[in-house]
Design an enzyme around this catalytic site. Sequence first.
Site, PDB file in Angstrom:
ATOM      1  N   GLN A 112     -17.720   9.649 -19.143  1.00  0.00           N
ATOM      2  CA  GLN A 112     -17.053   8.378 -19.459  1.00  0.00           C
ATOM      3  C   GLN A 112     -15.596   8.343 -19.003  1.00  0.00           C
ATOM      4  O   GLN A 112     -14.895   7.371 -19.234  1.00  0.00           O
ATOM      5  CB  GLN A 112     -17.159   8.052 -20.948  1.00  0.00           C
ATOM      6  CG  GLN A 112     -16.330   8.933 -21.872  1.00  0.00           C
ATOM      7  CD  GLN A 112     -16.620   8.635 -23.332  1.00  0.00           C
ATOM      8  OE1 GLN A 112     -17.662   9.008 -23.852  1.00  0.00           O
ATOM      9  NE2 GLN A 112     -15.693   7.960 -24.009  1.00  0.00           N
ATOM     10  N   GLY A 117      -8.348   8.055 -38.683  1.00  0.00           N
ATOM     11  CA  GLY A 117      -9.323   7.026 -38.297  1.00  0.00           C
ATOM     12  C   GLY A 117     -10.735   7.604 -38.345  1.00  0.00           C
ATOM     13  O   GLY A 117     -11.660   7.003 -38.907  1.00  0.00           O
ATOM     14  N   HIS A 118     -10.899   8.799 -37.744  1.00  0.00           N
ATOM     15  CA  HIS A 118     -12.222   9.443 -37.763  1.00  0.00           C
ATOM     16  C   HIS A 118     -12.644   9.754 -39.204  1.00  0.00           C
ATOM     17  O   HIS A 118     -13.799   9.585 -39.570  1.00  0.00           O
ATOM     18  CB  HIS A 118     -12.186  10.763 -36.981  1.00  0.00           C
ATOM     19  CG  HIS A 118     -11.932  10.601 -35.514  1.00  0.00           C
ATOM     20  ND1 HIS A 118     -10.787  11.051 -34.908  1.00  0.00           N
ATOM     21  CD2 HIS A 118     -12.677  10.033 -34.536  1.00  0.00           C
ATOM     22  CE1 HIS A 118     -10.838  10.776 -33.621  1.00  0.00           C
ATOM     23  NE2 HIS A 118     -11.973  10.158 -33.360  1.00  0.00           N
TER      24      HIS A 118
END
Length: 287
Positions: free
Chosen positions: A61, A36-37
């Site tokens: 986060q 995906g990256h």
Amino acid sequence: MELVHAVADLKQLVERKKSEGLSVGFVPTMGALHEGHLSLVAEASKASGYVVVSIFVNPTQFNDKKDLERYPRNLGLDMELLKSTSCDLVFAPGVEEMYPVKDTRLFNFGSLETVMEGKHRPGHFNGVAQVVSKLFDMVQPDFAFFGEKDFQQLAIIKAMSRQLNLDVKIVPCKTVREPNGLAMSSRNQLLSDAQRESAALISETLFGAQEKMDKMPVAELKQWVMDTINKDENLEIEYFDIVNSDTLQSVNSWDEKVNKTGCIAVHCGRIRLIDNVTFSKNVDRSL
Ligand code: PAF
């Protein structure tokens, strides 16, 4: 491909490339890279002359300390993967470099952040906005690339860029899936074989729901998705909602003339997985 850890080195290299007239494409990541990256890097290199990838597991986060501890980290492996791409520069700062002092900024994204991920992971999007705004300031990209798997994050980052008058074009990129349909995520590598098999039911059910669109009322379809997934003993739904793709607020009828997206979060053992699909007439399965 170069690797830097210091903001000063990053800025120097990027400024040099900009002065040579190259546009800068930026792919922010938390490492544990997967296809995906790599697809984001490929998109970045189509649009820009110089591609920067950041690798930083951002503590602000994570609303769950255990999740932060468990988050996979392997810079060596990430560098190996990036070598085969058109990435030009990797920025991998330490926590001290990114947060020399505590970031006390509080963002307000209104109703975009009070639903779904924002509701279930308090403070998560504030942390994302903190780190992405810092990274944008450091890298000064022309384009920044984000996966559509993190659908709400994409909406938040677009809102943040508008709030801060940032001059960076946010480019959404298609979710990349494993052969069994599971949306690619760094967290997938924490799944056991049995969990990975169960997790395939998430996308399978979402695609099934796309087929059922218009054949049953929205509320009934939502319930069908929840029941189908919860039947698997390895899976437990945290939320599933069909929302207006722009405002992220729940949609109650197919007749509402807005783009609709079905967003889901599922616990698979200790691992939390998210995914989403579009509910439109022209269904895009993008497997
Ligand atoms: O999507 C992620 O990997 C992270 O939330 C991001 C955008 C790199 C910020 O830490």
